[in-house]
Design a protein around this motif. Sequence first.
Motif, PDB file in Angstrom:
ATOM      1  N   HIS A 181     -37.243  11.322   6.857  1.00 47.55           N
ATOM      2  CA  HIS A 181     -38.344  11.975   7.567  1.00 47.55           C
ATOM      3  C   HIS A 181     -37.859  12.560   8.890  1.00 47.55           C
ATOM      4  CE1 HIS A 181     -42.046  11.720  10.296  1.00 47.55           C
ATOM      5  NE2 HIS A 181     -42.160  12.816   9.566  1.00 47.55           N
ATOM      6  N   CYS A 218     -39.596   1.947   7.257  1.00 51.46           N
ATOM      7  CA  CYS A 218     -39.118   2.687   8.421  1.00 51.46           C
ATOM      8  C   CYS A 218     -40.068   2.434   9.583  1.00 51.46           C
ATOM      9  CB  CYS A 218     -39.035   4.185   8.130  1.00 51.46           C
ATOM     10  SG  CYS A 218     -38.468   5.094   9.595  1.00 51.46           S
ATOM     11  N   HIS A 230     -42.373   5.853  11.555  1.00 45.08           N
ATOM     12  CA  HIS A 230     -43.640   6.458  11.111  1.00 45.08           C
ATOM     13  C   HIS A 230     -44.093   5.855   9.776  1.00 45.08           C
ATOM     14  CE1 HIS A 230     -41.203   9.526  13.347  1.00 45.08           C
ATOM     15  NE2 HIS A 230     -42.249   9.413  14.149  1.00 45.08           N
TER      16      HIS A 230
HETATM   17  S1  FES Z   1     -38.407   8.647  10.730  1.00 41.71           S
HETATM   18 FE1  FES Z   1     -38.908   7.295   9.149  1.00 41.71          FE
HETATM   19  S2  FES Z   1     -40.963   7.602   8.784  1.00 41.71           S
HETATM   20 FE2  FES Z   1     -40.502   8.979  10.341  1.00 41.71          FE
END
Ligand code: FES
Length: 246
Positions: free
Chosen positions: A100, A117, A120
């Motif tokens: 992401h 993660c 986010h």
């Molecule tokens: S960097 Fe992993 S969900 Fe946004």
Amino acid sequence: MIATSACSTCLRPTTRREWIQRLAMSSTAYTALSGWWSPTAAEATPPPFSEQLRLDIRAFPSLDLNSGSAIISYNGGMTNILIIRESETEFVTLDPTCPHAGCLVNPYSIATNTIFCPCHSSIFDIHGQRIGGPARTGLLPYATQLEGAYSLSIEISGFVHRIDEITQASSSRLRLQFPTMPNCQYQIRWSSDLTSPFIETSFSITEEGLADQTIHLGSGTPATVYVDKTGNAGFFTLELLVSQSA
Ligand code: FES
């Protein structure tokens, strides 16, 4: 190509004490033939698995149990890999860089059977497949195989770990050349035969200099170091220092 985090401000801080251990298994055998140090016939060509990162899983207690995981880095924390023990003999290795925005994902959670993660809230399964959250793709997998009881072999494109050449620099000194990856730390070890322990060997970066260095910091270009000869035959191994952050 080895992925690196694209989101430096999103990096999860290291919460556990980092420690360093040696990642070896790139040993290269050389013997003195007619007064010159030359590769043995068996080692005349570079090892076939030079793009394989090999580690001894006994060095990582968190991998002792099924579903245990470890995040390991080998160039000052810029390159990370997530290793998960799926079963007694099966391991999964993933690039823990979240697709992401580049955060470092958490280790595998035994409680939820997922990889989370923290930036986010993207969620992945044990094989890195996306389950939910803003990430649009999964985590990049690396082919991984357990060889024997403890040696884990991980194929990573661009990973380089071998001694290319050993030549005689003078009557008392040898010249070792090996490719390096940026910011990686290397050590040289020597053994008179394969049954004796490999001993840390200090080196010089100049032909005439004092051989008093023990760690070489890679720059991404080939390295040349000089070691004092010990005996007329022996085996050198190039070791890469790695650390475990979680
Ligand atoms: S960097 Fe992993 S969900 Fe946004």
